[in-house]
Design an enzyme around this catalytic site. Structure first.
Site, mmCIF file in Angstrom:
data_model
loop_
_atom_site.group_PDB
_atom_site.id
_atom_site.type_symbol
_atom_site.label_atom_id
_atom_site.label_comp_id
_atom_site.label_asym_id
_atom_site.label_seq_id
_atom_site.Cartn_x
_atom_site.Cartn_y
_atom_site.Cartn_z
ATOM 1 N N ARG A 115 0.856 -1.188 0.000
ATOM 2 C CA ARG A 115 0.000 0.000 0.000
ATOM 3 C C ARG A 115 0.892 1.238 0.000
ATOM 4 O O ARG A 115 2.116 1.151 -0.023
ATOM 5 C CB ARG A 115 -0.892 0.022 1.247
ATOM 6 C CG ARG A 115 -0.105 0.115 2.539
ATOM 7 C CD ARG A 115 -0.985 0.352 3.756
ATOM 8 N NE ARG A 115 -0.197 0.610 4.960
ATOM 9 C CZ ARG A 115 0.316 1.796 5.271
ATOM 10 N NH1 ARG A 115 0.131 2.832 4.467
ATOM 11 N NH2 ARG A 115 1.025 1.960 6.377
ATOM 12 N N GLY A 116 0.242 2.390 0.051
ATOM 13 C CA GLY A 116 0.946 3.649 0.247
ATOM 14 C C GLY A 116 2.010 3.948 -0.788
ATOM 15 O O GLY A 116 1.880 3.613 -1.966
ATOM 16 N N ASP A 149 9.738 -11.295 5.426
ATOM 17 C CA ASP A 149 9.787 -10.436 6.605
ATOM 18 C C ASP A 149 11.158 -9.786 6.609
ATOM 19 O O ASP A 149 12.169 -10.430 6.905
ATOM 20 C CB ASP A 149 9.567 -11.277 7.865
ATOM 21 C CG ASP A 149 9.551 -10.438 9.133
ATOM 22 O OD1 ASP A 149 10.002 -9.278 9.097
ATOM 23 O OD2 ASP A 149 9.125 -10.958 10.175
ATOM 24 N N VAL A 150 11.212 -8.498 6.269
ATOM 25 C CA VAL A 150 12.512 -7.850 6.079
ATOM 26 C C VAL A 150 13.260 -7.642 7.394
ATOM 27 O O VAL A 150 14.417 -7.209 7.371
ATOM 28 C CB VAL A 150 12.382 -6.510 5.322
ATOM 29 C CG1 VAL A 150 11.842 -6.731 3.922
ATOM 30 C CG2 VAL A 150 11.545 -5.513 6.098
ATOM 31 N N ASN A 165 12.066 0.455 0.787
ATOM 32 C CA ASN A 165 10.926 1.287 1.166
ATOM 33 C C ASN A 165 10.199 0.808 2.420
ATOM 34 O O ASN A 165 9.585 1.611 3.121
ATOM 35 C CB ASN A 165 9.929 1.345 -0.003
ATOM 36 C CG ASN A 165 8.603 1.942 0.396
ATOM 37 O OD1 ASN A 165 8.461 3.152 0.548
ATOM 38 N ND2 ASN A 165 7.601 1.085 0.592
ATOM 39 N N TYR A 175 12.087 6.074 15.443
ATOM 40 C CA TYR A 175 11.861 6.340 14.027
ATOM 41 C C TYR A 175 12.936 7.265 13.469
ATOM 42 O O TYR A 175 13.531 7.008 12.414
ATOM 43 C CB TYR A 175 10.474 6.947 13.840
ATOM 44 C CG TYR A 175 10.062 7.118 12.402
ATOM 45 C CD1 TYR A 175 9.899 6.011 11.569
ATOM 46 C CD2 TYR A 175 9.830 8.382 11.866
ATOM 47 C CE1 TYR A 175 9.513 6.159 10.250
ATOM 48 C CE2 TYR A 175 9.442 8.541 10.549
ATOM 49 C CZ TYR A 175 9.284 7.426 9.749
ATOM 50 O OH TYR A 175 8.902 7.579 8.424
ATOM 51 N N LYS A 200 15.932 6.487 10.556
ATOM 52 C CA LYS A 200 15.970 7.253 9.312
ATOM 53 C C LYS A 200 17.273 8.031 9.180
ATOM 54 O O LYS A 200 17.803 8.198 8.072
ATOM 55 C CB LYS A 200 14.764 8.199 9.247
ATOM 56 C CG LYS A 200 13.435 7.479 9.042
ATOM 57 C CD LYS A 200 13.411 6.682 7.745
ATOM 58 C CE LYS A 200 12.072 6.071 7.464
ATOM 59 N NZ LYS A 200 12.029 5.310 6.193
ATOM 60 N N GLY A 220 8.830 14.963 3.392
ATOM 61 C CA GLY A 220 8.057 15.425 4.522
ATOM 62 C C GLY A 220 6.779 14.613 4.629
ATOM 63 O O GLY A 220 6.768 13.418 4.327
#
Length: 234
Positions: A16-17, A52-53, A79, A143, A147, A174
């Site tokens: 998705r997304g 499953d990464v 991603n 998070y 990143k 963003g």
């Protein structure tokens, strides 16, 4: 252009997304698309491998399986992502470890498994970063840390592998309208993010590389605190 002109793209997290939008964009640009997904979306054209990464062995197996079928790899997009937005005092150890595994370590293991094939095709590796990697906020420790780590990974990759023909870019967006039904005018659409990635891997001149690209929503909401008073809150 046909949906398969010989070029191959591998993307993680296409259920998705943004991930799904990137897969659709690259397919429209002629790439044969393969995906690594923990939960399968069920679309034949996604070339899905259940993976499953957070588990390096599964990444290695899935990449090898894709290469055995496709025989080449031109583009690899890391991603897949998870988010937990708890303050440090409340952040569970298991959540921290999972975010490190999915958001950061998975990118390393994916890159390492795909690197020989990317070298052979003088390919492109794209890591999906975030403004959270440079703009920290309460509740964002796990998070943001993961990143931020992606920036170091991509920059080191550029230093080590440009001589081998591998280009790389960290895409740092963003706010994205990643959930179905989200039409917030102060967020970017997944389609726009996908077009950005498509341009990077398909339209940039091959004699240049941009190590990081930052994208922001075109519309800006009025912040609750402005001017020098911002300094009271950092």
């Amino acid at each position: 252009m046909s949906s398969d002109d010989g070029r191959v793209a591998l993307i993680t997290g296409t259920n998705r997304g943004s991930g799904r939008a990137i897969a659709e964009e690259l397919r429209e640009r002629g790439f044969r698309v393969f995906s690594l997904n923990r939960s399968l979306a069920g679309a034949d054209w996604l070339g899905e491998r259940r993976c499953d990464v957070s588990r390096p062995a599964e990444i290695r197996w899935a990449v090898a399986d894709v290469l055995a079928e496709a025989g080449r790899l031109d583009v690899c997009v890391s991603n897949a992502v998870d988010r937990v937005l708890d303050p440090i005092a409340d952040l569970r150890e298991a959540d921290w470890e999972r975010l490190v595994a999915i958001n950061l370590s998975a990118g390393f293991h994916l890159l390492q498994a795909a690197l020989p094939a990317l070298r052979a095709r003088r390919g492109v590796f794209v890591a999906m970063g975030s403004h959270a990697g440079t703009r920290y906020f309460e509740g964002g420790a796990a998070y943001s840390a993961t990143k931020a780590g992606l920036k170091a990974l991509v920059e080191t990759l550029l230093l080590e592998e440009r001589r081998n023909g591998v280009r790389a870019c960290l895409v740092s967006p963003g706010a994205i309208a990643n959930l179905d039904g989200d039409d917030d005018p102060y967020k970017m659409s997944t389609r726009s993010i996908a077009r950005c990635v498509g341009t990077i891997v398909d339209s940039w001149p091959t004699d240049l590389v941009v190590g990081e690209i930052e994208v922001r929503p075109a519309e800006l909401a009025t912040p609750p605190i402005v001017g020098i008073d911002r300094l009271l809150h950092v």
